[in-house]
Design a protein around this motif. Structure first.
Motif, PDB file in Angstrom:
ATOM      1  N   ARG A   1       8.031 -40.397 -20.665  1.00 35.39           N
ATOM      2  CA  ARG A   1       8.739 -41.703 -21.527  1.00 35.39           C
ATOM      3  C   ARG A   1       7.873 -41.966 -22.356  1.00 35.39           C
ATOM      4  O   ARG A   1       8.306 -42.959 -23.398  1.00 35.39           O
ATOM      5  CB  ARG A   1       8.818 -42.586 -20.565  1.00 35.39           C
ATOM      6  CG  ARG A   1      10.175 -42.488 -19.481  1.00 35.39           C
ATOM      7  CD  ARG A   1       9.904 -43.425 -18.279  1.00 35.39           C
ATOM      8  NE  ARG A   1       8.786 -43.136 -17.538  1.00 35.39           N
ATOM      9  CZ  ARG A   1       8.763 -42.464 -16.142  1.00 35.39           C
ATOM     10  NH1 ARG A   1       9.957 -41.561 -16.188  1.00 35.39           N
ATOM     11  NH2 ARG A   1       7.833 -41.972 -15.734  1.00 35.39           N
TER      12      ARG A   1
ATOM     13  N   THR B   1      17.250 -42.174 -21.135  1.00 34.52           N
ATOM     14  CA  THR B   1      17.309 -43.185 -22.217  1.00 34.52           C
ATOM     15  C   THR B   1      16.717 -42.551 -23.370  1.00 34.52           C
ATOM     16  O   THR B   1      16.410 -41.444 -23.478  1.00 34.52           O
ATOM     17  CB  THR B   1      16.197 -44.351 -21.792  1.00 34.52           C
ATOM     18  OG1 THR B   1      14.701 -43.634 -21.925  1.00 34.52           O
ATOM     19  CG2 THR B   1      16.328 -44.704 -20.556  1.00 34.52           C
TER      20      THR B   1
ATOM     21  N   ASP C   1      13.988 -43.027 -25.460  1.00 34.54           N
ATOM     22  CA  ASP C   1      12.637 -42.783 -25.225  1.00 34.54           C
ATOM     23  C   ASP C   1      12.325 -41.607 -24.375  1.00 34.54           C
ATOM     24  O   ASP C   1      11.277 -40.590 -24.558  1.00 34.54           O
ATOM     25  CB  ASP C   1      11.810 -44.143 -24.745  1.00 34.54           C
ATOM     26  CG  ASP C   1      11.353 -44.960 -25.862  1.00 34.54           C
ATOM     27  OD1 ASP C   1      11.578 -44.626 -26.963  1.00 34.54           O
ATOM     28  OD2 ASP C   1      10.936 -46.070 -25.439  1.00 34.54           O
ATOM     29  N   GLU C   2      13.162 -41.317 -23.232  1.00 38.08           N
ATOM     30  CA  GLU C   2      12.871 -40.029 -22.436  1.00 38.08           C
ATOM     31  C   GLU C   2      13.465 -39.152 -23.340  1.00 38.08           C
ATOM     32  O   GLU C   2      12.879 -37.939 -23.151  1.00 38.08           O
ATOM     33  CB  GLU C   2      13.775 -40.699 -21.110  1.00 38.08           C
ATOM     34  CG  GLU C   2      13.231 -41.450 -20.261  1.00 38.08           C
ATOM     35  CD  GLU C   2      13.887 -41.777 -18.999  1.00 38.08           C
ATOM     36  OE1 GLU C   2      13.586 -42.551 -17.969  1.00 38.08           O
ATOM     37  OE2 GLU C   2      15.219 -41.633 -19.082  1.00 38.08           O
TER      38      GLU C   2
END
Length: 1023
Positions: A665, A691, A693-694
């Motif tokens: 992340r 997400t 960011d992931e």
């Protein structure tokens, strides 16, 4: 491409001037001298009457190719091959001066034969695509048409033709009489037979068979013409330096050439290749090609069939020995070979029992001596015969090279076309790019064909675990392939599949324990000597040396790269068999001890696949207990794919250990994850369920790992909605083959909001295929005119030109009518910015020479709203250099920019609202602060941390309402800033890279302001 068709692209108006320039103007007289004038005396780039040099010929060739490329219609070949085609055409034209003939003889040859001689005389182009090769051959023929036409127009031609005919008529009659006496013309009966025999050969050989595959629905034969792949062969060539002027003979060097073109360069070839490398397929291809062309006449002689008889066949028995259903006229084969019309291909010396190889060699040598004018191809596995086995009879030795990644892709596409299985093609190509073990196996046509067939049989899904795939491959290589081809036991040894596996795994485990991938002959014998007594069926059939030679020659898994050295053909087979031995011997503690060694990674994964359920659970528990590093945790997770049966509690323990690692992340987590190496690529998820960011973490991890197996991971994220993710994907092309990355990844990226940066010539050429990118950055030395070749003037909105010493005249850039943003960074040759006034630029960044006072033209620009300066200004004030008539709203100064000028004259732009100061080397003066304080509209100020000391005793700046502070550390002192900026309403803080800062740290400093700390993926702390 037929020359007549090419003529639509190359009109006579383009070729006639070229041909005239290639030859000197003729002198007076009829040319009836006793000694005819050779072509070398006629060309204009040789001799004392030279009017054209080699460089001039290359320019003429370039104009000719350019004319064809720019003609209407589809391009004849890929644009990136234009230079290579031009160079090859120039070499062929220059070869005119090397031909030992006169113009009369050239016309007698005809344009096709003349073109063939030019092709033979010139250096063969390497690596050209099929389209480029066809175009080159066609344009050579078309040029030869005009060359011969030019010869016939010369005033001396007719007279010299008559003289030449008189001189040669008697000689020609004598030669024809002798030819008829020595080799009578084939009778009508021979010709009738060949009309039946050649189609039979073409039909029989036009099939690829994969032996040893037990599949219910996949066919075992495919059309050769659809699935054939031209591979490369390499060999030692002592003549390689002869083409290079001024270089001494450096001895033998390795040369590479297309395997199917080997006989075109040498009439006798001994071709070596490992099991499944494509030797027999090459023989089939040459036979089909010759049969369809009608010459030479092909004879395919598989030795495994011929040696069943007591004697090897003479030419009259060639066809009956291979069960040809057509009966040849008596003496036909001998007449073909006597006339030098034969292509004799003897396939499989390794398939002859060792005791019979001497008589096989004698048979071959007798044939080549009796019929010297034919083409001969002999194939064998590398270790079957010594290196000089046929060298004394003029056979050139070549070795088939492993398939490259591009070859594998081509093979897979052709295989699926031949098998009518297009629906499974893309998923297999993706698997070959993402699964390292699978890609390491796919290095020859046999293994590629096996993988394709297994994939199709399972409806597009390869085995969940690798063990099933290895088992199928080993079964095919070790036993089924030879058995289904009717090989028998050519060396007198016949082992079961299990016996071969037991012996081979002892060799593999010995290599692994010693940390090596190859061993010497004595070491291999020692390992086999220890294992052989335990395998009675093998020990009864021969001594250790005989069994070793049998494994080396017939297993398809071992090879001898040099005398006395042996290794496995694939490292993946070594690891698989070594793991099998480790489990069989109960060496689980040895596997755990080496868990931290990347060289043992695949061995451990395969050991989990071989182990019984209780052994498997114990091995995984010990792995987790022995090493808590992320790499070992990920290794245990990867092992689950090969764990068919496993205690649920062990599975849960492994998954929970890895859950905190995948997906990453933050940048820090991605860097830690990437340290596990290529293994992690198989475990990266997404993009679904991640997400932003992931998703960025997954892409960043793949970029850090950086092997070719990262490309499919990056491709999965090519259409991600987050700009940061797509920008990371696009930026990856520096690490991979440019054209492949463009086709596989970048072409699928929505790019309206992305910059595409090109820093190599190959990338710049690729920009031409991606011309719709509206934001482009180009590094390197190009003129403005050259830069326009790589972009679409109608699409380009933002252009960055980096590190360019050649760009000077900016006038060509005025054709970029839609351009709104331009960066010229480290472009010292620019001295006049005036042409830019014709563009309606909104944003301009300049870093030119160190002191650009001599650079003019900026004063004419009237549309700029945003301006950045990165070079030194030593002027009376800013108005002496900055555009006085532009409605500037934002102004940025970078290190070194302010020089002695400072901020004097800032108030000249009353529209200015934003100022960015990144001038760590400039000491702000009281005059600078006064300019900022008295400016009527300045409300937004961004400072880099290096300037903070300058503001400790600074006067108030009451007009600033928005303050940006860049790249701060937790220890930076901001205590003076509330006094300097009493009316600030918003403070935006960017922490230094890798430093995470909480927003509440600054809330007490600015109680009446909104505080925003830009903690993001790059400086967030690992969770």
């Amino acid at each position: 491409m037929d020359p007549a068709v090419l003529g639509t692209r190359l009109a006579s108006s383009a070729l006639v001037p070229l041909v005239r320039k290639l030859f000197v103007r003729e002198g007076p007289g009829a040319g009836l001298a006793d000694r005819p004038v050779r072509l070398s005396a006629l060309v204009s780039f040789r001799g004392e009457r030279r009017t054209l040099d080699e460089r001039g010929v290359r320019k003429l060739a370039g104009r000719l190719v350019r004319h064809a490329v720019e003609s209407p219609g589809e391009a004849p070949f890929p644009a990136d091959e234009e230079a290579a085609v031009t160079d090859a055409l120039a070499r062929r034209l220059l070869a005119l001066g090397d031909l030992d003939m006169d113009d009369v003889q050239a016309v007698h040859l005809g344009h096709r034969e003349l073109a063939r001689k030019l092709h033979t005389r010139s250096t063969a182009p390497m690596g050209l695509s099929t389209d480029a090769t066809v175009f080159l051959d066609s344009v050579t023929e078309w040029a030869c048409v005009h060359v011969l036409h030019f010869f016939t127009q010369r005033s001396t031609f007719v007279a010299r033709t008559l003289v030449e005919q008189s001189r040669t008529q008697a000689e020609l009659i004598a030669k024809v009489d002798e030819l008829i006496r020595r080799g009578p013309r084939p009778s009508a009966q021979d010709a009738s037979f060949e009309r039946r025999y050649l189609p039979h050969v073409a039909d029989k050989q036009n099939r690829i068979t994969i032996y040893g595959i037990d599949l219910r629905e996949s066919p075992d034969r495919w059309p050769l013409e659809v699935a054939y792949l031209s591979l490369e062969a390499s060999g030692a060539d002592s003549q390689a330096y002869d083409r290079l002027d001024g270089l001494p003979d450096g001895g033998p060097v390795t040369v590479q050439l297309r395997a199917d073109a080997a006989l075109a360069e040498h009439a006798r070839v001994l071709l070596r290749g490992d099991a499944g490398s494509g030797k027999t397929t090459l023989v089939q291809w040459l036979a089909v090609t010759a049969a369809r062309q009608g010459a030479p006449v092909p004879f395919v002689l598989p030795l495994r069939t011929l040696v069943r008889a007591d004697t090897l066949p003479a030419p009259e028995a060639f066809l009956t020995a291979v069960s040809c259903p057509h009966a040849a006229p008596p003496g036909w084969a001998e007449r073909v070979l006597t006339a030098g019309r034969g292509l004799v291909m003897v396939d499989g010396i390794d398939e002859v029992p060792a005791a019979d190889r001497t008589r096989t060699r004698d048979w071959l040598l007798d044939l080549t001596r009796a019929y010297p004018g034919n083409q001969w191809l002999v194939t064998t596995r590398p270790t079957a015969v010594r290196p000089t086995w046929l060298a004394d009879q003029g056979f050139r030795e070549l070795t088939l090279a492993p398939m490259k990644r591009a070859d594998v892709t081509t093979f897979v596409r052709r295989w699926h076309a031949a098998a009518d299985a297009r629906d499974y093609e893309d998923t297999l190509l993706t698997a070959l790019r993402t699964k390292r073990d699978l890609a390491l196996m796919a290095t020859n046509p046999l293994m590629c064909g096996l993988i394709c067939a297994l994939h199709r049989e399972r409806r597009g899904f390869l085995p969940q675990g690798r063990k099933e795939l290895y088992d199928a491959a080993l079964s095919m290589l070790l036993t089924r392939r030879d058995r289904e081809r009717g090989m028998g036991a050519p060396d007198g040894i016949e082992l079961t599949e299990e016996a071969r596996l037991e012996l081979l795994q002892s060799l593999a485990y010995g290599l692994i324990l010693s940390g090596r991938t190859e061993m010497d002959h004595d070491g291999a014998l020692l390992l086999l000597e220890r294992a052989l007594p335990n395998i009675a069926s093998a020990a009864q059939q021969g001594d250790t040396e005989a069994v070793f030679r049998h494994l080396l020659l017939r297993s398809g898994l071992l090879r001898e790269p040099a005398p006395g050295i042996v290794h496995f053909v694939h490292r993946t087979f070594q690891d698989y068999l070594g793991a099998r031995a480790a489990v069989a011997d109960g060496h689980l503690d040895v596997l755990v001890h080496h868990a931290g060694d990347p060289q043992w990674e695949d061995v451990i994964r395969m050991a989990v696949a071989h182990a019984r359920p209780q052994e498997r659970a114990r091995l995984l528990r010990h792995l987790l207990a022995a090493d808590s590093s992320p790499r070992v945790s990920l290794l245990a997770l990867a092992c689950l794919e090969d764990a068919t049966t496993l205690d649920p509690s062990v599975r849960q323990e492994v998954e929970s250990r890895a859950a905190g690692l995948i997906p990453p992340r933050t940048a820090a987590e991605a860097r830690a994850l990437a340290e596990a190496g290529p293994l992690v690529l198989e475990l990266l998820p997404g993009p679904e369920g991640l997400t932003d960011d992931e998703a960025l973490g997954v892409v960043y991890t793949a970029r850090l790992v950086g092997t070719e197996f990262a490309v499919p991971v990056l491709k999965r994220f090519s259409a991600h909605t987050d700009t940061r993710v797509r920008s990371m994907v696009v930026g990856g092309w520096d690490a991979y083959d440019t054209d492949e990355y463009v086709d596989d990844v970048i072409a699928h990226v929505p790019h309206d909001d992305l910059f595409l940066s090109a820093s190599t010539p190959a990338q710049c050429e690729a920009l031409r295929r991606l011309a719709s990118f509206p934001r482009v950055s180009i590094s390197g030395g190009y003129t403005a005119e050259e830069l326009l070749r790589y972009v679409d003037p109608e699409a380009l909105r933002r252009l960055t030109v980096f590190d360019n010493p050649k760009v000077a005249d900016l006038t060509p850039l005025t054709r970029l009518r839609r351009l709104t943003s331009l960066v010229l960074s480290n472009c010292p040759a620019v001295v006049d910015l005036g042409p830019l006034a014709a563009l309606r630029l909104d944003w301009l960044f300049l870093r030119l020479a160190d002191n650009p006072i001599h650079v003019g033209g900026l004063e004419h620009m009237t549309t700029l709203r945003n301006l950045g300066v990165g070079h030194t200004l030593n002027c009376a004030d800013l108005t002496a250099w900055l555009p006085p008539h532009s409605p500037l709203e934002s102004l940025s100064f970078f290190p070194g920019a302010l020089g002695t000028t400072g901020l004097r004259g800032l108030g000249h732009w009353p529209t200015l609202t934003r100022l960015n100061l990144d001038v760590s080397d400039h000491e702000l003066t009281a005059e600078d602060f006064e300019e900022m304080a008295t400016h009527p509209a300045l409300a937004d100020l961004t400072l880099q941390r290096q300037l903070l000391p300058e503001f400790q005793h600074a006067p108030e700046l009451p007009g600033i309402e928005t303050l940006g502070l860049g790249y701060l550390y937790d220890t930076d002192d901001l205590s003076d800033l509330p006094r300097v900026f009493p009316r600030v309403r918003k403070v935006t803080i960017t922490p230094a890279l890798g430093h995470h800062t909480p927003a509440d740290r600054y809330e007490g400093l600015f109680p009446h302001a909104e505080i925003e700390v830009l903690n993001n993926f790059w400086n967030a702390t690992p969770s």
